[in-house]
Design an enzyme around this catalytic site. Structure first.
Site, PDB file in Angstrom:
ATOM      1  N   LYS A   1       5.820  16.899  -7.805  1.00  0.00           N
ATOM      2  CA  LYS A   1       6.389  16.224  -8.984  1.00  0.00           C
ATOM      3  C   LYS A   1       7.722  16.995  -9.138  1.00  0.00           C
ATOM      4  O   LYS A   1       8.924  16.384  -9.524  1.00  0.00           O
ATOM      5  CB  LYS A   1       5.572  16.709 -10.109  1.00  0.00           C
ATOM      6  CG  LYS A   1       4.203  15.990 -10.329  1.00  0.00           C
ATOM      7  CD  LYS A   1       4.729  14.376 -10.392  1.00  0.00           C
ATOM      8  CE  LYS A   1       3.509  13.517 -10.682  1.00  0.00           C
ATOM      9  NZ  LYS A   1       3.677  12.091 -10.556  1.00  0.00           N
TER      10      LYS A   1
ATOM     11  N   THR B   1      -6.348   9.604 -19.322  1.00  0.00           N
ATOM     12  CA  THR B   1      -6.051   8.598 -18.208  1.00  0.00           C
ATOM     13  C   THR B   1      -7.265   9.228 -17.082  1.00  0.00           C
ATOM     14  O   THR B   1      -7.806  10.325 -17.147  1.00  0.00           O
ATOM     15  CB  THR B   1      -4.889   8.728 -17.628  1.00  0.00           C
ATOM     16  OG1 THR B   1      -4.646   9.895 -17.304  1.00  0.00           O
ATOM     17  CG2 THR B   1      -3.776   8.361 -18.578  1.00  0.00           C
TER      18      THR B   1
ATOM     19  N   ASP C   1       0.742  -1.358   0.037  1.00  0.00           N
ATOM     20  CA  ASP C   1       0.096  -0.063  -0.123  1.00  0.00           C
ATOM     21  C   ASP C   1       1.059   1.266   0.088  1.00  0.00           C
ATOM     22  O   ASP C   1       1.523   1.498   1.121  1.00  0.00           O
ATOM     23  CB  ASP C   1      -0.849   0.016   1.268  1.00  0.00           C
ATOM     24  CG  ASP C   1      -1.952   1.141   1.441  1.00  0.00           C
ATOM     25  OD1 ASP C   1      -1.969   1.829   0.365  1.00  0.00           O
ATOM     26  OD2 ASP C   1      -2.634   1.248   2.240  1.00  0.00           O
TER      27      ASP C   1
END
Length: 343
Positions: free
Chosen positions: A170, A209, A57
């Protein structure tokens, strides 16, 4: 043996291209019946029975440690050819902020901290690979990193600057990727051979996506309604999953990327330069690495204490329920009970 982490639609396209000659492990948050069927479909589509699933996880640092430690704790070292990190989450504009199992803001916890923790533990396994093996660590990113801001990180459960959560996560991931490549290059192998592991950053571009759909719909029903109405526009302007996966396949199979220095950036199946100079700044990378190490240490200690408390409480509840059941099933009169006083 490539190791791929669950991502969005791009994952299936990458798998279909890499699966025929390879053994692949698919770490997942839970081994559900859907996942079992998904694995079977992939095996049938690729004619490859060496596709397996392991449980991890990414929203739990403890789960990541268990998975990575199990992988590293093996003699001789397990073969590792490729790691593809595509896990990603995004808080839409009108959506509510979510937290990981450790209480960290999800953009920071999943987009960056999970990858930092995973690669940090897997580092010995990566460096132990033979010198003639071309090991590639492919990390997915996007152009949102341009608007990130690392220097304003706060030492809290939500360290990201408001309004720049996704871009900063990011940017931190890409900065860490450069630092991790230097970490691998600095290792002196016993056989005196140069490092053969390379980190490659990949931007698939604007692709249809679930993550893109979530961002365009802004996390609202009316946004999703507008998204569906203008679907022909998205179909014309956005890449399909197959087209978006081409950059990942280029990073995985292009021979030139297996030569020379690592830490390269691929977009549109071409090597590109970073639009943020601080990604390669050693001082920024060092500060980010130390900040992340300290945060993970604190979170793991808190998680261990929480699990110990929950385990203790669970044992106490089990003991109380067991005594209660025994007292109910026992017909013997006990001193001080209502039945004994009445008698």
């Amino acid at each position: 043996m490539p190791l791929l982490l669950f991502a969005e639609d791009l994952e299936r396209e990458v798998l279909l291209a890499l699966a025929p000659p390879q053994r692949i492990n698919l770490p997942s948050a839970a081994l559900t019946s859907f996942l079992v069927d998904y694995i079977e479909d992939l095996r049938n589509a690729t004619n490859n029975e060496l596709i397996h699933a392991e449980q991890v996880d990414l929203s739990s640092l403890h789960s990541i440690r268990l998975f990575a430690t199990k992988w590293v704790d093996n003699a001789p070292p397990r073969r590792l050819d490729m790691i593809v990190l595509c896990a990603n989450t995004l808080k839409p504009r009108f959506g509510k902020a979510s937290l990981t199992r450790d209480g960290v803001e999800s953009n920071w916890g999943i987009n960056y901290l999970a990858n930092f923790h995973l690669l940090g533990i897997l580092s010995p396994a990566i460096r132990a690979q033979p010198a003639d093996r071309d090991v590639r660590i492919i990390i997915g990113t996007c152009s949102g990193y341009i608007g990130g801001e690392i220097n304003t990180l706060k030492d809290t459960m939500s360290p990201l600057p408001p309004g720049k959560e996704y871009g900063t996560s990011k940017l931190a991931l890409m900065t860490f990727a450069q630092a991790f490549q230097k970490h691998l290059d600095a290792y002196k192998r016993p056989d005196k051979q140069p490092n053969s592991s390379r980190v490659i950053l990949v931007d698939p571009g604007l692709t249809r996506t679930p993550g893109m759909r979530r961002w365009l719909s802004m996390g609202s029903l009316w946004g999703l309604f507008v998204y569906l109405i203008v679907w022909p526009v998205w179909w014309l302007t956005l890449k399909s999953s197959s087209m978006g996966a081409q950059s990942f396949l280029f990073a995985a199979m292009e021979a030139d990327l297996g030569r020379g220095a690592g830490g390269k950036f691929v977009k549109e199946c071409r090597e590109r330069t970073f639009l943020r100079g601080d990604i390669k700044d050693e001082r920024t990378a060092k500060g980010l690495w130390e900040f992340s190490d300290k945060q993970i240490e604190v979170l793991e200690k808190e998680g261990a204490a929480r699990r110990a408390t929950e385990k203790k409480e669970g044992k106490e509840e089990t003991g109380v329920s067991r005594v209660s059941k025994e007292s109910k099933s026992d017909g013997v009169k006990r001193p001080g009970s209502r039945r004994s006083r009445n008698d």
